[in-house]
Design an enzyme around this catalytic site. Structure first.
Site, PDB file in Angstrom:
ATOM      1  CG  LEU A 162      -2.148  -1.464   1.164  1.00 58.14           C
ATOM      2  CD1 LEU A 162      -3.010  -1.180   3.061  1.00 58.14           C
ATOM      3  CD2 LEU A 162      -3.236  -0.797  -0.106  1.00 58.14           C
ATOM      4  CG  ASP A 180       3.670  12.668  11.736  1.00 56.36           C
ATOM      5  OD1 ASP A 180       4.023  13.247  11.339  1.00 56.36           O
ATOM      6  OD2 ASP A 180       5.035  11.297  10.912  1.00 56.36           O
ATOM      7  CE  LYS A 211       2.612   1.564  11.571  1.00 59.24           C
ATOM      8  NZ  LYS A 211       2.310   2.435  12.006  1.00 59.24           N
ATOM      9  NE  ARG A 233       9.581   2.859   0.289  1.00 60.04           N
ATOM     10  CZ  ARG A 233      10.333   2.032   0.937  1.00 60.04           C
ATOM     11  NH1 ARG A 233      11.487   1.598   1.980  1.00 60.04           N
ATOM     12  NH2 ARG A 233      10.350   1.323  -0.469  1.00 60.04           N
ATOM     13  N   GLY A 234       6.066   3.371   5.016  1.00 58.77           N
ATOM     14  CA  GLY A 234       5.825   4.406   6.645  1.00 58.77           C
ATOM     15  C   GLY A 234       6.721   4.936   6.321  1.00 58.77           C
ATOM     16  CG  ASN A 235       7.516   8.385   9.397  1.00 52.90           C
ATOM     17  OD1 ASN A 235       7.586   9.137   8.107  1.00 52.90           O
ATOM     18  ND2 ASN A 235       6.714   9.026  10.425  1.00 52.90           N
ATOM     19  N   GLY A 245       9.164   1.673   7.629  1.00 46.53           N
ATOM     20  CA  GLY A 245       8.971   0.281   7.124  1.00 46.53           C
ATOM     21  C   GLY A 245       7.877   0.840   5.645  1.00 46.53           C
ATOM     22  CD  GLU A 246       8.181  -2.344   1.297  1.00 44.07           C
ATOM     23  OE1 GLU A 246       9.074  -1.846   0.728  1.00 44.07           O
ATOM     24  OE2 GLU A 246       8.296  -3.594   1.685  1.00 44.07           O
ATOM     25  CB  VAL A 247       1.490   0.873   4.685  1.00 40.68           C
ATOM     26  CG1 VAL A 247       0.231   0.054   5.490  1.00 40.68           C
ATOM     27  CG2 VAL A 247       2.587   1.577   6.022  1.00 40.68           C
TER      28      VAL A 247
END
EC number: 2.7.10.2
Length: 552
Positions: A290, A404, A312, A292-294, A296-298
């Site tokens: 879906l 955030d 996540k 990429r976060g701070n 890792g990936e989602v």
């Protein structure tokens, strides 16, 4: 020797209740012992039920059908002592079996819970758990756990398809205006202004206006009952709905069908995980990336090949396992319908997974820039602003700062439902402020000046971020401070610069003034999330057509 079931006074009260002969002592249960015609006791008898040929409860011995309070825990809710409707006093010792009815279909998720179909009747055996009750299905005779928010007390107003307990006017509009709903689709909800009243919301159509929703006040009578127009009164909400389903009687349209109810929020993957949330990695299937976060990936995935989840992951070396699991603990502890639910974690090996609620439309930012959000009307944007403020009001009440808050960290589901996610930087605070460790990264364009310069985060710095999120929302995903780098943003803010009101999007002056309040240099002068939530809840109401009155 037979058991003595009741006193002479109890016999007299029941006989007075049914002077035409409808009362038979052998048909009722007193205390804990069922008395049959032979006088023998049967501890396994059905409590509080008149035994007719159909096996259903006699309506004279059911709870008030307009009882609308939530299901209570630990046996304190519901109606244990019942009385005939026609008598002013009850009969001591008459006990009603507690029966709930399914509002939705539910498929079993593990060995301890029970599958059921909408409309199934179930007897409550144990109601001590906050989310899961033990029941016996009165059709299949199977026993197991069921999710509490999938059922309602039988014959209560909550059990009606058309009754929506926790829906405000704006959400009622969104549900009713779905394309599949014909004219006359309706729902009844508690009044936002009268604690004893209700509101009837009906989908209508007019030339030049198209589909819209009309709202009518349902007012209570002093001696019981309800009315919309004073010349038409009804003993119950059910009777009122039935009458207006046969004849419009001054409404915009006959009530044609109840509005479909969305599936309720699930807080656990299954009852086995209600107290623990570590699950085997083998139970998770990652199906589609879906984003990429701070840290890792989602992914979109499935739990046990059946339940939609978002997963996540934590990239190795980017954050400590303890800190990542702290995020999970925070998300699991706090529950609100505007926060993304955490289901489970897989922390026994790398990469660590956080398994959470899946939101089908993705992040608010992507939704506004690339998805259906590009076509949202202004009132839809107000609805999203309200939902985010509601979730943040809850965090405010729990002394939790997000740190955030941004459009990228709000997720969108069906019917424009918005939920706050990504607590990767959140911390529970005992004081009013939180000072992060040196070297912590944070998004400058969304961060309040006292947090940028002094590293002091508080709920008031979240209010600043909410103001930036509103700018993103009402400009359909435009980057804040366009054309500026982070250093320029900091320098300009220190000099008193604030983003100007956009000219390329509809942006009312009163909302822009609210943003300026959120960006006050003095944190204490910024509004609370309680105020912000109330502001946006009221905003759409004051700008819409008022409640309709039916002429007598």
């Amino acid at each position: 020797m037979g058991n003595k079931c009741c006193s002479k006074r109890q016999d007299q009260e029941l006989a007075l209740a049914y002077p035409t002969g409808g009362y038979k002592k052998s048909d009722y249960t007193f205390g804990q012992t069922h008395i049959n015609s032979s006088g023998g006791g049967n501890m396994g008898g059905v409590l509080g039920q008149k035994h007719n040929n159909g096996g259903s409860l006699d309506s004279r011995y059911t709870p008030d059908p307009n009882h609308r309070g939530p299901l209570k825990i630990g046996g304190k809710g519901g109606v244990d002592i019942i009385r005939p409707r026609t008598t002013p006093t009850g009969v001591p010792g008459v006990v009603l079996k507690r029966v709930v009815v399914a509002l939705y279909d539910y498929k079993s998720r593990d060995e301890s819970d029970l599958s059921f179909m909408k409309g199934d009747r179930m007897e409550v055996i144990d109601d001590t758990e906050s989310d899961w009750w033990r029941v016996v299905n009165l059709t299949t005779r199977q026993e197991g756990l069921i999710p509490l928010n999938f059922v309602a007390e039988e014959r209560s107003v909550n059990s009606e398809d058309w009754f929506f307990e926790n829906v405000l006017r704006k959400e009622a509009d969104k549900l009713l205006l779905a394309e599949e709903n014909p004219r006359g689709t309706f729902l009844v909800r508690p009044s936002e202004h009268n604690p004893n009243g209700y509101s009837l919301s009906v989908k209508d159509w007019e030339d030049g206006r198209g589909y819209h929703v009309k709202h009518y006040r349902i007012k209570p009578l002093d001696n019981g009952g309800y009315y919309i127009a004073t010349n038409q009164t009804f003993p119950s909400l059910q009777a009122l709905v039935m009458a207006y389903s046969k004849n419009a009687l001054g409404l915009c349209h006959i009530l044609s069908r109840p509005c479909p109810k969305p599936q309720p929020q699930m807080w656990d993957l299954g009852p086995e995980l209600r107290d623990k949330y570590e699950i085997p990695r083998s139970e998770i299937q990652l199906l589609r990336k879906l984003g990429r976060g701070n840290f890792g990936e989602v992914f979109y995935g499935k739990w046990r090949n059946s339940i939609d989840v978002a997963v996540k992951t934590l990239r190795e070396g980017t954050m400590s396992t303890a800190a990542f699991l702290q995020e999970a603990a925070i998300m699991k502890k706090f529950r609100h319908n505007r926060l993304v639910a955490l289901y489970a974690v897989c922390s026994q090996e790398e990469p660590i997974y956080i398994v959470q609620e899946y939101m089908s439309k993705g992040s608010l930012l992507d939704f506004l820039r690339e998805g259906d959000g590009r076509y949202l009307h202004f009132e839809d944007l107000i609805y999203i602003a309200t939902q985010v403020a509601s979730g943040m009001e809850y965090l405010e009440s729990k002394q939790l700062i997000h740190r955030d808050l941004a459009a990228r960290n709000v997720l969108i589901g069906e019917n424009n439902v918005a939920k706050i996610c990504d607590f990767g930087l959140a911390r529970v605070i005992a004081d009013d402020e939180y000072c992060p460790k040196q070297g912590s990264r944070f998004p400058v364009k969304w961060t309040a000046p006292e947090a940028i310069i002094y590293g002091k985060f508080s709920i008031k710095s979240d209010v600043w971020s909410y103001g930036i999120l509103l700018m993103e929302l009402f400009t359909y995903g435009q980057v804040p401070y366009p054309g500026m780098h982070s250093r320029e943003v900091i320098e300009n803010i220190e000099r008193g610069f604030r983003m100007p009101k956009p000219t390329n999007h509809y942006f009312p002056d009163n909302i822009y003034q609210l943003l300026l309040q959120c960006w006050d240099a003095v944190p204490e002068k910024r509004p609370t999330f309680e105020f912000l939530n109330h502001y946006f809840e009221s905003f759409s109401v004051t700008s819409e057509v008022p409640y309709r009155e039916v002429q007598d």
